[in-house]
Structures are given as structure tokens and as C-alpha cells.
Motif scaffolding. Sequence first.
Motif, PDB file in Angstrom:
ATOM      1  N   GLU A   7     -20.880  25.615  77.272  1.00 54.82           N
ATOM      2  CA  GLU A   7     -21.495  25.703  75.970  1.00 54.82           C
ATOM      3  C   GLU A   7     -21.268  27.415  75.533  1.00 54.82           C
ATOM      4  O   GLU A   7     -21.855  27.529  76.002  1.00 54.82           O
ATOM      5  CB  GLU A   7     -23.098  24.714  76.051  1.00 54.82           C
ATOM      6  N   ASP A   8     -20.999  27.005  73.775  1.00 53.98           N
ATOM      7  CA  ASP A   8     -20.517  28.436  73.766  1.00 53.98           C
ATOM      8  C   ASP A   8     -21.899  28.823  73.032  1.00 53.98           C
ATOM      9  O   ASP A   8     -21.793  30.299  73.180  1.00 53.98           O
ATOM     10  CB  ASP A   8     -19.112  28.635  72.920  1.00 53.98           C
ATOM     11  N   GLU A   9     -23.090  28.446  72.939  1.00 54.99           N
ATOM     12  CA  GLU A   9     -23.780  28.995  72.156  1.00 54.99           C
ATOM     13  C   GLU A   9     -25.060  29.196  73.364  1.00 54.99           C
ATOM     14  O   GLU A   9     -25.134  28.483  73.669  1.00 54.99           O
ATOM     15  CB  GLU A   9     -24.192  27.992  70.547  1.00 54.99           C
ATOM     16  N   PRO A  10     -25.692  30.642  73.242  1.00 55.81           N
ATOM     17  CA  PRO A  10     -25.689  31.262  73.874  1.00 55.81           C
ATOM     18  C   PRO A  10     -27.444  30.104  74.493  1.00 55.81           C
ATOM     19  O   PRO A  10     -28.318  30.478  75.664  1.00 55.81           O
ATOM     20  CB  PRO A  10     -26.222  32.419  74.167  1.00 55.81           C
ATOM     21  N   MET A  11     -28.279  30.628  72.971  1.00 60.41           N
ATOM     22  CA  MET A  11     -29.613  29.694  73.587  1.00 60.41           C
ATOM     23  C   MET A  11     -29.566  28.039  73.778  1.00 60.41           C
ATOM     24  O   MET A  11     -30.606  27.507  74.533  1.00 60.41           O
ATOM     25  CB  MET A  11     -30.191  29.745  72.335  1.00 60.41           C
ATOM     26  N   ILE A  12     -28.347  27.635  73.062  1.00 60.51           N
ATOM     27  CA  ILE A  12     -28.254  25.599  73.018  1.00 60.51           C
ATOM     28  C   ILE A  12     -27.921  26.088  75.192  1.00 60.51           C
ATOM     29  O   ILE A  12     -28.261  25.242  75.276  1.00 60.51           O
ATOM     30  CB  ILE A  12     -27.333  25.664  72.636  1.00 60.51           C
ATOM     31  N   GLU A  38     -13.190  28.839  81.203  1.00 54.64           N
ATOM     32  CA  GLU A  38     -13.343  28.837  82.233  1.00 54.64           C
ATOM     33  C   GLU A  38     -14.156  28.009  83.251  1.00 54.64           C
ATOM     34  O   GLU A  38     -13.997  28.173  84.385  1.00 54.64           O
ATOM     35  CB  GLU A  38     -14.509  29.990  82.450  1.00 54.64           C
ATOM     36  N   ALA A  39     -14.246  26.761  82.869  1.00 50.72           N
ATOM     37  CA  ALA A  39     -14.795  25.961  83.129  1.00 50.72           C
ATOM     38  C   ALA A  39     -14.040  25.011  84.149  1.00 50.72           C
ATOM     39  O   ALA A  39     -13.991  24.696  84.994  1.00 50.72           O
ATOM     40  CB  ALA A  39     -15.787  25.138  82.461  1.00 50.72           C
ATOM     41  N   ALA A  40     -12.786  25.098  83.195  1.00 53.58           N
ATOM     42  CA  ALA A  40     -11.029  24.436  83.190  1.00 53.58           C
ATOM     43  C   ALA A  40     -10.940  24.611  84.958  1.00 53.58           C
ATOM     44  O   ALA A  40     -10.887  24.319  86.253  1.00 53.58           O
ATOM     45  CB  ALA A  40     -10.415  24.412  82.477  1.00 53.58           C
ATOM     46  N   THR A  53     -19.957  18.815  78.761  1.00 53.99           N
ATOM     47  CA  THR A  53     -19.912  19.932  78.142  1.00 53.99           C
ATOM     48  C   THR A  53     -19.038  19.969  76.037  1.00 53.99           C
ATOM     49  O   THR A  53     -19.752  18.810  75.276  1.00 53.99           O
ATOM     50  CB  THR A  53     -18.072  20.267  77.789  1.00 53.99           C
ATOM     51  N   ASP A  54     -19.850  20.876  75.536  1.00 54.14           N
ATOM     52  CA  ASP A  54     -19.921  20.537  74.052  1.00 54.14           C
ATOM     53  C   ASP A  54     -18.569  20.271  73.204  1.00 54.14           C
ATOM     54  O   ASP A  54     -17.662  21.043  74.049  1.00 54.14           O
ATOM     55  CB  ASP A  54     -20.092  22.379  73.736  1.00 54.14           C
ATOM     56  N   ILE A  55     -18.074  20.017  72.130  1.00 53.26           N
ATOM     57  CA  ILE A  55     -17.174  19.822  71.947  1.00 53.26           C
ATOM     58  C   ILE A  55     -16.409  20.655  71.142  1.00 53.26           C
ATOM     59  O   ILE A  55     -14.598  20.861  71.569  1.00 53.26           O
ATOM     60  CB  ILE A  55     -16.713  18.772  70.855  1.00 53.26           C
ATOM     61  N   ARG A  56     -17.044  21.522  70.307  1.00 56.15           N
ATOM     62  CA  ARG A  56     -15.763  22.761  69.787  1.00 56.15           C
ATOM     63  C   ARG A  56     -16.554  24.505  70.455  1.00 56.15           C
ATOM     64  O   ARG A  56     -17.665  24.477  70.547  1.00 56.15           O
ATOM     65  CB  ARG A  56     -16.539  22.722  68.380  1.00 56.15           C
ATOM     66  N   MET A  57     -15.484  24.851  70.963  1.00 56.77           N
ATOM     67  CA  MET A  57     -16.137  26.188  71.763  1.00 56.77           C
ATOM     68  C   MET A  57     -14.584  26.658  71.344  1.00 56.77           C
ATOM     69  O   MET A  57     -13.374  26.602  71.125  1.00 56.77           O
ATOM     70  CB  MET A  57     -15.866  26.096  72.985  1.00 56.77           C
ATOM     71  N   PRO A  58     -14.639  28.279  71.420  1.00 52.75           N
ATOM     72  CA  PRO A  58     -13.657  29.102  71.798  1.00 52.75           C
ATOM     73  C   PRO A  58     -12.667  29.378  72.792  1.00 52.75           C
ATOM     74  O   PRO A  58     -13.361  29.129  73.877  1.00 52.75           O
ATOM     75  CB  PRO A  58     -14.423  30.321  71.746  1.00 52.75           C
ATOM     76  N   ARG A  59     -10.947  29.898  72.895  1.00 52.68           N
ATOM     77  CA  ARG A  59     -10.489  29.683  74.076  1.00 52.68           C
ATOM     78  C   ARG A  59     -10.333  28.108  74.290  1.00 52.68           C
ATOM     79  O   ARG A  59      -9.001  28.242  74.767  1.00 52.68           O
ATOM     80  CB  ARG A  59     -11.088  30.516  75.301  1.00 52.68           C
TER      81      ARG A  59
END
Length: 340
Positions: A7-12, A38-40, A53-59
Motif C-alpha cells: 500500500e503506497d499510503e503510509p497511514m493506510i 519492491e513487493a514483487a 495489495t492496493d490496486i493503484r500504486m506508483p512504479r
Amino acid sequence: MHVVVVEDEPMIRLGLTRMVERYGAGKLRVTAFANGEEAAAFVRDTPPDLVLTDIRMPRMDGLELCRIISETRPSVKTVVISGYGEFAYAQKCLTYGVKEYLLKPVTPGELYSVLDRVLKPVRAEAPSISEYEQWLDALEEAVWSADPDAAAACWTEGKDRYFEEHASPERLSAAVNDVLRLLVKRLNARDVFLFPEPPERRSFPARQEALTFLEEEIFKLSGLLQTYRGGNLKNVWEEAKAYIDQHLATDISLEEVAGKVGLAPAYFSHLFKKTANETFVQYRIRKRMEMAKRLLEIPHYKVIDVSLAVGYQSYPHFSILFKKAVGCSPSEYRQSIGIK
């Protein structure tokens, strides 16, 4: 077991990590990443049991991550989390073996239910989601009917089946809080009485404490209903009948009677049919015809006057209804009892 949170949002990301840790009660290892790339890399080298996993993330987004996992580590289970506008996008993940789909914001109860299904072996005797929904429907109806016996029976049936004895305190607390909030939400959705929101989400160290709390709250809701209605359902029903019987000569509506007894029209209609085994209209016609028969038995009453006295301005309409209810016309009824 090992769970990876992406998840790209730190708090979430922190919130999801803590929820998974609480669910596992120290028996789950959780690793968190801010992006799919990184996760892959991590999953390829150290395959976990589950990737959340979140669906929308950078990279690298969640869709690409799920594709890579399905091709390189197909034994790793995946669960996708997305926002409201991303459902069609998230559906593409199903082709990559995604096990579950969660919608933001994710509550502990929702997440724990998914983790139950994904991480634990399926038990043949485990209740299905449809069974759980049916139990909630029955519990809601019992509370709404202000029937303590029905509520007690429903609670006894569900407490052992839907609140597992060996569940972790965190998971059990979440389940109790979610049931109470859902029950209040359903009752308020009936748009008759406004029930107060449940207290802040509570944590319970032991199962019995959690179940006692929920049981007390359920019966508080039933008690509030009786207070709102000014007594019990029997009194409401008797008051409604009395008002109808006193106004047979006027064209009163279901909405008017419902307002007199303090109930929403839709619920009053349901309650009326359930209690009387006939609809409001059927009851009113039957009582009008009973009154008409009594008046027709008085010799000096004209038939047209009887029609007006029981609320029908149109004599032909009254005659049709009378014949349908009694089996003969008003004039024929008089002749049958010796009145010309």
C-alpha cells in the motif's frame, strides 16, 4: 504464516499491517511495502502465504503485481483492495487468481472475514455468508417486533455459530462491534425511529465479556422500541383497531391510522397484515359490512342511508361490496330476515 501488505499510503499501510497483526494474535508475520515493484522482488525470493495489495500504486500497480505473482509464485494467494471507482479495473485481477476483493475503507470485521476464508482451511460445518445474512435478518425482525422471546431464541441460535469459541480477542471484538453497528444501521434504515449510534468500537479480553455486551445491547434496542411505541405491540394493534372502528363512516387512510399509533405506514401495513391475517383495506371493508348488516336489521333505516352510514357515497359500489361479502344484495338481505 506470512502476510505481505502492499500500500503506497503510509497511514493506510500502517493500519492494514496492525489489523493483520491483531488478527494473527502474534502467530502471523507481516511485511509491508510501499509499491508493487519492491513487493514483487520480495515475493519472488521469499514467497509468503498471502499478499494483500492496493490496486493503484506508483512504479508498479496491484494489477501488474498480481500478474507477476500468478506467473512466478502461483501458490501465493492474493487479495486486492481498491476504491469505489476502481471496481472494473480490479476485476481484471480475477484472471490472475485473486482470491478476494475488498473495498476501501476496510473495516477490521471485513478484513478478518477475508483472512478467515483465505488463510484457514475450509470447514464443512462452517456457516455460509447467506446463512449469516439470514441470521441477521431474523435478529433484526425479532428486535423490530419488540419480541424478547424471539430475540432470545435468535441470539441463542447464533452466538455459538457465528462467534467462534477459539477466535482471537481482536477478531471476536471486531465481529461483535460490526454486528451491533449493522443492526442499528438496518433499524434506522426503516426510517421510523432514530436509534442512537453504538458506543465507540470496544475491545474485549474474553469471549464471554464480548457476548454479554452484544446481548445486552440487542435487548436495549428492543426496549427502546417499546418505549418509542408507548408500550407493547398488542396495545398498538388494539389502538389501531379502535380508531378504525370509530371512523368506519369516514374515508380514513392507512397513513392516517399509522400516524395515530406512531408508526411508519410501510411498517404499520406489515404489522397489520401479520396480526390480523388480512390487509388494512380488507379489515375496513369487513367491519363496514358487519355494521351495514346491523343497520339493515333496523326497519326504519333506508338502504341508501345505510350505505352513507358505513362510508359509501355511491350506493351501487356499496351494493357490489355487500353482495361480495355477504352473498346477496342489501335488499335481499333484508328480505331474508323478514324486513320489506
